[in-house]
Write an enzyme that holds these catalytic residues in place. Structure first.
Site, PDB file in Angstrom:
ATOM      1  N   ASP A   1       0.850  -1.193   0.000  1.00 34.74           N
ATOM      2  CA  ASP A   1       0.000   0.000   0.000  1.00 34.74           C
ATOM      3  C   ASP A   1       0.885   1.242   0.000  1.00 34.74           C
ATOM      4  O   ASP A   1       2.046   1.201   0.417  1.00 34.74           O
ATOM      5  CB  ASP A   1      -0.884   0.030   1.258  1.00 34.74           C
ATOM      6  CG  ASP A   1      -1.862  -1.128   1.292  1.00 34.74           C
ATOM      7  OD1 ASP A   1      -2.159  -1.678   0.213  1.00 34.74           O
ATOM      8  OD2 ASP A   1      -2.321  -1.468   2.399  1.00 34.74           O
TER       9      ASP A   1
HETATM   10  N1  URA Z   1      -1.255  -5.940   3.784  1.00 35.08           N
HETATM   11  C1  URA Z   1      -1.735  -4.675   3.799  1.00 35.08           C
HETATM   12  O1  URA Z   1      -2.787  -4.410   4.368  1.00 35.08           O
HETATM   13  N2  URA Z   1      -1.040  -3.720   3.180  1.00 35.08           N
HETATM   14  C2  URA Z   1       0.133  -3.935   2.554  1.00 35.08           C
HETATM   15  O2  URA Z   1       0.732  -3.008   2.019  1.00 35.08           O
HETATM   16  C3  URA Z   1       0.626  -5.248   2.550  1.00 35.08           C
HETATM   17  C4  URA Z   1      -0.087  -6.236   3.167  1.00 35.08           C
END
Ligand code: URA
Length: 240
Positions: A104
């Site tokens: 993310d």
């Molecule tokens: N899980 C998440 O919620 N975000 C990420 O960036 C990676 C795994």
């Protein structure tokens, strides 16, 4: 065998036009002979190719470890936002690079960037059960029932089932920090798993993929090349 202009352009020597100029000017040698023909075919793995006297260190593909900062998109390009590809130093730039798996925008840590689609597919395929490990800081304390729910396999509100995951709360941290290990990569998976248990993730950092750990000496936002051993570490020691 491949055209020499294509080989040189693929190795970040310049654009196709630029390398054609370099070739025409007589600055390129193949096995000691000057080559002025753009369409001359060479074997990049075995021929000795030099550009202005410097031997070409040919790499068919590259594999980059990035310590991704928050605020940067895991994408190849974006009209508005800065991407992880924009962060690459010029010596690692080449065509076809992409992040192998997404973090993310606000997630930090280990990200692999490559131009090798087969490798990325092998690393990301849920069938291969490659473990991804994250340090998650939460807005509340992690209780035993959350650890048990992760172990059993969280089911999201829409019915999506997650595979069993490991959640540890190491003594060195307070009860609000956990280490999560998952073997798949559903969208926002870690955040959604905690949300199902009534906890919000306030900071998330990926620390390993398989047995490849984020280099603790790699500053945030910086990169290094992976060697063959690093690459192999991704695929050894799966839990399934
Ligand atoms: N899980 C998440 O919620 N975000 C990420 O960036 C990676 C795994």
């Amino acid at each position: 065998m491949e055209r020499i202009d294509k080989i040189l352009a693929s190795q970040n020597i310049g654009s196709r036009k630029e390398v054609q100029k370099i070739i025409k000017s007589g600055d390129v040698c193949i096995n000691g002979e000057v080559c002025r023909k753009n369409d001359f075919k060479a074997d990049p793995e075995n021929d000795i190719i030099t550009v202005r006297g410097q031997a070409l260190n040919y790499r068919k593909h590259i594999y980059i470890m990035m310590n991704k900062p928050g605020g940067v998109l895991s994408a190849s390009r974006d009209k508005n936002a800065m991407t992880v590809i924009d962060l690459l130093p010029s010596e690692y730039r080449r065509r076809g690079l992409f992040p192998a798996g997404r973090l993310d925008k606000d997630t930090e840590g280990l990200l692999i960037i490559t131009d090798d689609g087969d490798f990325a597919h092998k690393m990301l395929s849920p069938k291969n059960h490659i473990e991804k490990r994250y340090v998650a800081v939460l807005d509340g304390e992690i209780k035993q029932d959350t650890i048990s729910a992760f172990k059993k396999g969280i089911i999201f509100a829409d019915g999506t089932k997650c595979m069993p995951a490991q959640l540890e709360v190491p003594d060195i941290y307070d009860q609000k920090t956990g280490i999560v290990t998952i073997c798949e990569g559903k969208f926002h998976q870690v955040k959604k798993m905690f949300a199902c248990c009534g906890l919000n993730v306030v900071h998330l950092k990926r620390i390993s993929i398989g047995n490849l750990h984020l280099d603790s000496k790699l500053p945030i936002g910086e990169c290094k090349l992976l060697n063959n051993l690093d690459k192999e570490l991704i695929f050894i020691g799966n839990i399934h």
